[in-house]
Design a protein around this motif. Structure first.
Motif, PDB file in Angstrom:
ATOM      1  N   ILE A  60     -18.167 -34.598  29.934  1.00  0.00           N
ATOM      2  CA  ILE A  60     -19.343 -34.120  30.677  1.00  0.00           C
ATOM      3  C   ILE A  60     -19.789 -32.786  30.092  1.00  0.00           C
ATOM      4  N   ILE A  61     -21.029 -32.738  29.690  1.00  0.00           N
ATOM      5  CA  ILE A  61     -21.581 -31.517  29.096  1.00  0.00           C
ATOM      6  C   ILE A  61     -22.674 -31.000  30.015  1.00  0.00           C
ATOM      7  N   LYS A  62     -22.560 -29.730  30.371  1.00  0.00           N
ATOM      8  CA  LYS A  62     -23.552 -29.148  31.275  1.00  0.00           C
ATOM      9  C   LYS A  62     -24.203 -27.929  30.650  1.00  0.00           C
ATOM     10  N   ALA A  63     -25.475 -27.778  30.934  1.00  0.00           N
ATOM     11  CA  ALA A  63     -26.209 -26.614  30.434  1.00  0.00           C
ATOM     12  C   ALA A  63     -27.207 -26.175  31.492  1.00  0.00           C
ATOM     13  N   GLU A  64     -27.388 -24.876  31.603  1.00  0.00           N
ATOM     14  CA  GLU A  64     -28.378 -24.342  32.532  1.00  0.00           C
ATOM     15  C   GLU A  64     -29.686 -24.166  31.779  1.00  0.00           C
ATOM     16  N   LEU A  65     -30.669 -24.931  32.167  1.00  0.00           N
ATOM     17  CA  LEU A  65     -31.961 -24.855  31.486  1.00  0.00           C
ATOM     18  C   LEU A  65     -33.086 -24.697  32.505  1.00  0.00           C
ATOM     19  N   PRO A  66     -33.157 -23.543  33.158  1.00  0.00           N
ATOM     20  CA  PRO A  66     -34.215 -23.388  34.157  1.00  0.00           C
ATOM     21  C   PRO A  66     -35.579 -23.354  33.494  1.00  0.00           C
TER      22      PRO A  66
ATOM     23  N   PRO B  47     -30.957 -21.563  38.213  1.00  0.00           N
ATOM     24  CA  PRO B  47     -30.552 -22.952  37.980  1.00  0.00           C
ATOM     25  C   PRO B  47     -29.433 -23.380  38.919  1.00  0.00           C
ATOM     26  N   GLY B  48     -29.539 -24.602  39.394  1.00  0.00           N
ATOM     27  CA  GLY B  48     -28.502 -25.155  40.258  1.00  0.00           C
ATOM     28  C   GLY B  48     -28.762 -24.958  41.730  1.00  0.00           C
ATOM     29  N   VAL B  49     -29.779 -24.173  42.054  1.00  0.00           N
ATOM     30  CA  VAL B  49     -30.070 -23.906  43.459  1.00  0.00           C
ATOM     31  C   VAL B  49     -31.128 -24.895  43.935  1.00  0.00           C
ATOM     32  N   THR B  50     -30.863 -25.544  45.054  1.00  0.00           N
ATOM     33  CA  THR B  50     -31.849 -26.460  45.621  1.00  0.00           C
ATOM     34  C   THR B  50     -32.709 -25.689  46.617  1.00  0.00           C
ATOM     35  N   GLY B  51     -33.742 -26.350  47.098  1.00  0.00           N
ATOM     36  CA  GLY B  51     -34.643 -25.708  48.049  1.00  0.00           C
ATOM     37  C   GLY B  51     -33.933 -25.165  49.271  1.00  0.00           C
TER      38      GLY B  51
END
Lengths: 153, 133
Positions: A60-66, B47-51
């Motif tokens: 599993i590869i995860k990246a934060e891409l906002p 990132p990762g935060v929902t509403g």
């Protein structure tokens, strides 16, 4: 005139002492990496920083891409190399805005990852939710751990 | 069009004045803030935060944005590489402009929080007549 008293000298000089000290230092270093692998952060030099996990059957590869849209993201798998490419487009503002702070950057990125195990090319899923990309790769059959049953006579 | 390569931005941890009871980490989200004639817009990377995990409040001219996210599910998983830490987000700003508190809008999309703070209509000058006794 400066003179050195005999007693201040080391009793004997071991030419290997310095090597021993270096060896101990290296051991110490590798130990902290092994024991605290969970806490120790590897420094990413290429965007995006990744977290890679494995379980029995998956990688599993995860990246934060906002702020990156799914259509601007391109993932390809070639042999053992996974390539992650994309771009974060600049926002379209009207002319009448004045910036107070500008910390979110836009631009392109490309990162290639050498996968640690063989994967099944057909069973690859990628999900982009809330700015987090999750790529799930299924390990190839031949590298999956196999249970060996023991028979007793 | 800026076609330069994105650089890795290291996450900064929030410097708390006191320690929290929970062993949670709070990071400072990167923000863009811009002003128009109508109002001030704050965009924060979370990132990762929902509403549901977002909390926005404006109190005494201090805008607080907070995002909480579910902890990473690492049950039965082995970490092979960890280059980023996941945690909650917290940042405060002092807003100089007068803001219409009732019309603040916040939206969450693709890990980006957008808060629109509309400016309040300038207070109309009022003449006060002095009554003679």
């Amino acid at each position: 005139m400066a003179f050195i008293r005999f007693a201040e000298r080391p009793h004997f000089r071991n030419p290997w002492a310095e090597f021993e000290r270096i060896r101990q230092g290296l051991d110490e270093l590798s130990r902290t990496f092994i024991n605290e692998g969970q806490q120790a952060l590897a420094r990413a030099t290429v965007y995006p920083p990744l977290n890679i996990f494995e379980d029995r059957d998956h990688l599993i590869i995860k990246a934060e891409l906002p702020g990156v849209k799914a259509e601007d993201l391109d993932i390809s798998l070639e042999g053992d190399t996974l390539t992650l490419q994309g771009q974060r487009k600049p926002r379209e503002d009207s002319d009448k805005v004045s910036y107070h702070r500008r910390e979110i950057k836009s631009g392109s990125f490309s990162r290639a990852i050498a996968l640690p195990t063989k994967v099944d090319m057909d069973k690859m899923t990628a999900k982009l939710a809330n700015g987090i990309l999750t790529i799930t790769l299924a390990k190839a059959e031949e590298v999956k751990p196999r249970q060996i049953s023991i028979t007793t006579e | 069009m800026s076609e330069h390569e994105l650089q890795v931005q290291e996450k900064k941890e929030v410097q708390h004045s006191g320690e929290t009871t929970k062993p949670e980490k709070y990071f400072v989200p990167a923000v863009d803030i811009y002003e128009t004639d109508e109002g001030v817009t704050v965009i924060a990377e979370m990132p990762g935060v929902t509403g549901e995990g977002v909390e926005v409040s404006l109190e005494d001219d201090v805008l607080t944005i907070q995002g909480t996210r579910a902890p990473e599910d690492t049950e039965g998983k082995r970490v092979l590489l960890q280059e980023y830490e996941s945690g909650n987000y917290l940042r405060r700003f002092t807003v100089a402009e007068t803001i219409d508190q009732d019309k603040i809008k916040a939206t969450m999309a693709d890990g980006l929080l957008t808060v629109i703070l509309p400016k309040a209509a300038p207070a109309k000058p009022r003449k006060i007549e002095v009554q003679m006794g």
